[in-house]
Design an enzyme around this catalytic site. Structure first.
Site, PDB file in Angstrom:
ATOM      1  N   LYS A 105       1.751   9.606  -1.645  1.00  0.00           N
ATOM      2  CA  LYS A 105       1.410  10.338  -2.879  1.00  0.00           C
ATOM      3  C   LYS A 105      -0.095  10.429  -3.097  1.00  0.00           C
ATOM      4  O   LYS A 105      -0.580  11.396  -3.675  1.00  0.00           O
ATOM      5  CB  LYS A 105       2.077   9.704  -4.098  1.00  0.00           C
ATOM      6  N   GLU A 129       9.498  14.141   0.031  1.00  0.00           N
ATOM      7  CA  GLU A 129      10.440  13.636  -0.983  1.00  0.00           C
ATOM      8  C   GLU A 129      10.168  12.174  -1.332  1.00  0.00           C
ATOM      9  O   GLU A 129      10.328  11.751  -2.486  1.00  0.00           O
ATOM     10  CB  GLU A 129      11.878  13.789  -0.461  1.00  0.00           C
ATOM     11  N   VAL A 132       7.418  10.547  -4.298  1.00  0.00           N
ATOM     12  CA  VAL A 132       7.671  10.311  -5.725  1.00  0.00           C
ATOM     13  C   VAL A 132       9.133   9.914  -5.897  1.00  0.00           C
ATOM     14  O   VAL A 132      10.032  10.592  -5.394  1.00  0.00           O
ATOM     15  CB  VAL A 132       7.397  11.577  -6.570  1.00  0.00           C
ATOM     16  N   GLY A 134      10.872   7.315  -4.797  1.00  0.00           N
ATOM     17  CA  GLY A 134      11.603   6.604  -3.743  1.00  0.00           C
ATOM     18  C   GLY A 134      12.830   7.398  -3.323  1.00  0.00           C
ATOM     19  O   GLY A 134      12.730   8.518  -2.820  1.00  0.00           O
ATOM     20  N   GLY A 187       8.977  -6.265  -2.385  1.00  0.00           N
ATOM     21  CA  GLY A 187       8.506  -5.122  -1.594  1.00  0.00           C
ATOM     22  C   GLY A 187       8.363  -3.822  -2.370  1.00  0.00           C
ATOM     23  O   GLY A 187       8.319  -2.752  -1.790  1.00  0.00           O
ATOM     24  N   LYS A 205       1.633  10.350  -8.711  1.00  0.00           N
ATOM     25  CA  LYS A 205       2.982  10.939  -8.707  1.00  0.00           C
ATOM     26  C   LYS A 205       3.075  12.056  -9.741  1.00  0.00           C
ATOM     27  O   LYS A 205       3.671  13.108  -9.485  1.00  0.00           O
ATOM     28  CB  LYS A 205       4.015   9.845  -8.964  1.00  0.00           C
TER      29      LYS A 205
HETATM   30  N1  HSE Z   1       4.484   0.910  -5.617  1.00  0.00           N
HETATM   31  C1  HSE Z   1       5.379   1.989  -5.884  1.00  0.00           C
HETATM   32  C2  HSE Z   1       6.261   1.596  -7.060  1.00  0.00           C
HETATM   33  C3  HSE Z   1       6.226   2.213  -4.651  1.00  0.00           C
HETATM   34  O1  HSE Z   1       6.251   0.420  -7.452  1.00  0.00           O
HETATM   35  O2  HSE Z   1       6.918   2.442  -7.615  1.00  0.00           O
HETATM   36  C4  HSE Z   1       6.656   3.604  -4.392  1.00  0.00           C
HETATM   37  O3  HSE Z   1       5.742   4.582  -4.628  1.00  0.00           O
END
Ligand code: HSE
Length: 429
Positions: A105, A129, A132, A134, A187, A205
């Protein structure tokens, strides 16, 4: 069966997730689509590093040229993250006529016009895709399914890490640091979690979503940005007492021909549909002029949901290649879009004043607010202290941001006010 050669750039959380997905579902996907996705090379920094998946040693390389210059690789999947060298890798892949799938992003928000111009002149497509939401299909929804609408509003929780932290602080009383450590363990967080908690990741995003919604490039630098790092648990507790939940929201709204774009912690009513978006989940409430409201919900971060989006894009790239269709890259056009400056935004507000506990303090504060045309909706003061300061929390009716800022700078200079006032915005609908 036709095979599509893929080069993976990066083999961290998402890259290993993509490998696992293709190992587990590859046969099924091949049967379903008639095309086999085959990872031919993987760029890593350290081939000797222990990884959660086993890959044949010959697949790993530390030289990006092994991927960019391999004619059997038709799709480059960029999962390195960050601005550089990711931007250069993407541009180099396009120059060599390879389609690109990326979860990046930051590169799209900062260099979108350059990347899509390069895609257009190369006759290639860039799929994003996973950049933004996941695993939530927000890009296809805006780009394809809702393309016929004028998007009046996007109200979204786009950062799983921040939503996880706020949920754990509010529901379990965890400190900010404890909640962040948990998010990193799971993660969700970026390699540099400052990008998450400063609101920058959400700004990137929102820049992508607003660009897709309004058909004109919305530069990240024009988006108002506030993060969650300096929130206090007391604000989450006060919010609840007033019947609100605190969320980091990404907001885009079009009204009277102007678009406002902002990311900040926001109080939303407990009954609001986004209030039930908890933990690492993302939620997107869209409003189109013809479709009305549309809600998308799902995991916005983590290896598996993000791999789901990446592999969906790889299948789209494969379909493009096998059909011989002409790519139609989205262009982040620099067309004129009138953005509303933050000072002109109208909102309801939450203020937490720190003031000495003395007769007349409240009337001095409310006097300043009144002079700036800011009307108070409710007030609570907690506790009583002879010495030191007490928090006074006020909710306002709708006011203009510029008036609020002027009033607060006057209030914070009063000798009865002991610390800078905490300002939060309230969203009712
Ligand atoms: N670090 C981002 C989040 C991961 O926590 O949403 C995906 O963009």
């Amino acid at each position: 069966m036709q095979e599509i050669g893929i080069g993976l750039l990066g083999f961290g959380v998402v890259g290993t997730g993509v490998w696992r997905l293709l190992s587990e579902n590859g046969e099924f996907l091949a049967r379903k689509t008639g095309v086999r996705l085959s990872i031919r090379r993987i760029l890593v920094r350290d081939p000797g590093k222990r990884r959660p998946v086993e890959v044949p040693g010959g697949l790993l390389t530390t030289r990006v040229e092994d991927i960019l210059e391999d004619p059997a690789i038709q799709v480059v999947c960029e999962l390195v993250g960050g601005l550089e060298p990711a931007r250069t890798y993407i541009l180099s892949a396009l120059e060599r006529g390879k389609h690109v799938v990326t979860a990046n992003k930051a590169v799209l928000a900062e260099y979108g016009p350059e990347v899509f111009a390069a895609a257009e002149s190369a006759g290639c497509e860039v799929f994003f895709e996973a950049a933004v939401g996941g695993g939530v299909p927000i890009i296809k929804t805006l780009r394809e399914s809702l393309a016929a609408n004028r998007i009046r509003r996007i109200t979204a929780i786009v950062n799983g890490t921040c939503n996880y932290i706020l949920t754990r602080m509010s529901e379990e009383g965890l400190s900010f640091a404890e909640a962040l450590a948990e998010a990193q363990d799971r993660g969700f967080a970026e390699a540099d979690p400052a990008l998450d908690i400063s609101g920058r990741d959400s700004v990137h995003k929102l820049a992508i979503l607003a660009t897709l919604a309004y058909g004109a490039h919305v530069p990240a630098g024009r988006i108002h940005q506030e993060g969650i790092a300096d929130l206090e648990v007391s604000d989450l507790v006060f919010a609840r007492e007033f019947g609100y939940v605190l969320k980091l929201l990404a907001i885009a709204r079009e009204e009277d021909g102007k678009v406002e774009v902002r990311v900040h912690p926001t109080l939303i009513p407990e009954g609001h549909v986004l209030a039930s978006v908890r933990g690492a989940f993302n939620g997107f409430l869209l409003e189109g002029d013809f479709v009305g409201e549309v809600l998308l919900y799902g995991l916005g971060a983590g290896a598996e949901p993000t791999a789901s989006a990446v592999v969906g894009d790889l299948l789209d790239a494969a379909r493009l290649i096998t059909s011989g269709a002409r790519p139609a890259p989205i262009l982040f056009r620099d067309s004129p879009l009138s953005l509303r400056p933050m000072e002109e935004v109208v909102s309801r507000y939450y203020f937490r004043f720190s003031a000495v506990d003395r007769p007349g303090v409240l009337s001095r504060i409310s006097g300043v607010l009144g002079r700036h045309g800011i009307s108070i909706a409710s007030v609570i003061q907690k506790g009583r202290r002879e010495k030191g300061s007490v928090p006074i929390v006020m909710l306002t009716h709708e006011a203009r941001e510029a008036d609020v800022r002027r009033a607060l700078s006057e209030i914070d200079r009063l000798e009865v006010v002991t610390a800078p006032t905490r300002l939060l915005r309230i969203l009712e609908a």
